[in-house]
Design an enzyme around this catalytic site. Structure first.
Site, short mmCIF file in Angstrom:
data_model
loop_
_atom_site.label_atom_id
_atom_site.label_comp_id
_atom_site.label_asym_id
_atom_site.label_seq_id
_atom_site.Cartn_x
_atom_site.Cartn_y
_atom_site.Cartn_z
N GLU A 167 4.52 18.00 -6.91
CA GLU A 167 3.84 18.74 -7.96
C GLU A 167 3.09 17.50 -8.82
OE1 GLU A 167 3.63 19.88 -12.34
OE2 GLU A 167 5.04 18.27 -11.24
N ASP A 175 10.09 16.85 -6.78
CA ASP A 175 9.55 15.25 -6.91
C ASP A 175 9.73 14.97 -8.24
OD1 ASP A 175 7.65 17.15 -7.40
OD2 ASP A 175 5.98 15.74 -7.10
#
Length: 385
Positions: free
Chosen positions: A143, A81
């Site tokens: 994350e 991400d």
């Protein structure tokens, strides 16, 4: 073997596949596209790929790929991400790889989709048939927000590598320790009323004043009882980042909110820090029943501590020609470490580029990182003891 993308093409396709993580649902995106791309490429290289949904997410997935047999081996981990981008502040399309001035620009080029492209190229150049220990690649979810991908993976105990590298941008310096992060909100709920008769209300700002006094005592306690000289700021920090209360000078304030950020050292788990916070406000909570509430602003991250003199730390330091160091930002390292492996944060690029408009990776890192990865994979997966 099928036609395999070169480094630039894999960079280009990864960056062109949006995978923004955000706490706000309207900004949050699935990482399915990135995971699917990586799975296809890794499958072409002979990896066994497994995709798992991550609980407590909006349709996010982890990818675990494995090649080689035996025990131990190496885990190369990274997150799929990115953070949201600043509309109007980029000089070019954040989802288009742009090469300029010996830099590759794009959202995720540095933090950290680019790491996967370099890993793919390193593996492509290696004799994977000679692996006597496994190589794992983990592509995790979320994350940048909750770290739920790494947390879920750690709880699964699916693998037991001997070594792990998390490819965050460290300038290829091995990072063996970092602080954690706790973000809490404190709300005081008082009773509003006319300012001419204070006894008929309960002023939330006045109570918050007392709360801040107790928090400053906790801040001092943390500074006096927890120290690690390896950090540039060698004690836990506490920051009051936001406060708001009241709506008019002639009204008793009925509600006041404070947002604070605490960065604990290794050895101070988030659970203990939360207990200390409650403990320091306990007397005020008894004095003003039901007026003080503590809530989590967003999921915290545990501190991480490895060893600078561990075998893995020293090997990575020697090959990279960079001494092991500590940093103040948080990563997935404390969760990957729960697998029982020697864990380091190590990757190309600068953390100064992370979360910034016109994010880029300096092209000087590309061949150097591929070569270093090949050496590290050789040591962990091929070299005989």
């Amino acid at each position: 073997m099928k036609t395999f993308p070169d480094i630039k093409q894999s960079f280009r396709e990864l960056i062109a596949t949006p995978s923004i993580s955000a706490l706000e649902a309207k900004l949050d995106m699935s990482n399915q596209g990135v995971v699917t791309l990586l799975s296809q490429w890794l499958d072409d290289l002979g990896f066994d790929c497994q995709i798992h949904p991550v609980p407590n997410t909006r349709g996010k997935h982890n990818l675990l790929a494995k090649i080689g047999q035996g025990h131990g081996g190496l885990l190369l981990a990274g997150h799929t991400d990115t953070v949201p981008f600043d509309e109007g502040r980029w000089s070019q399309d954040p989802f288009t790889l742009t090469e300029k001035d010996d830099r590759w620009y794009g959202l995720g080029s540095c933090d950290m989709k680019g790491f996967f492209a370099l890993v793919l190229e390193a593996v492509r150049q290696m004799p994977t048939q000679d692996f006597i220990r496994p190589l794992y690649i983990l592509a995790s979810a979320d994350e940048e927000t909750t770290m739920n991908g790494a947390k879920a993976f750690a709880q699964s105990k699916a693998i037991a590598p001997e070594y792990a590298l998390i490819g965050e941008p460290t300038g290829l310096k091995p990072v063996y320790m970092h602080k954690g992060h706790l973000a809490q909100g404190i709300r005081i709920t008082g009773r509003s009323g006319h300012s001419s008769d204070p006894a008929k209300g309960l002023n939330a700002i006045e109570i918050m004043h007392q709360v801040i006094g107790q928090l400053l005592k906790l801040k001092q306690h943390l500074a006096e009882h927890y120290r690690e000289e390896a950090f540039s700021v060698p004690y836990p920090t506490m920051n009051f980042g936001h406060i708001h209360g009241g709506d008019a000078a002639n009204r008793i304030c009925g509600c006041c909110d404070l947002h604070l950020d605490i960065r604990p050292l290794p050895g101070l788990p988030l659970e203990v820090l939360e207990q200390l916070l409650t403990q320091y406000l306990a007397e005020l909570s008894q004095r003003y029943p039901g007026a003080i509430s503590i809530s989590q602003l967003y999921p915290g991250s545990q501190p991480f501590a490895g060893q600078a003199d561990a075998q893995w730390s020293q090997l990575v330091a020697e090959l990279s020609n960079q001494a092991p160091e500590v940093v103040n930002y948080a990563t997935e390292a404390p969760y990957i470490q729960q697998l029982g492996c020697q864990t380091l944060v190590w990757g190309p690029g600068s953390i100064e580029q992370a979360h910034q408009p016109d994010e880029y990776l300096d092209t000087a890192y590309i061949n150097k990182t591929v070569d270093l990865l090949k050496h590290l994979i050789y040591h962990a997966c091929i070299k005989t003891p």
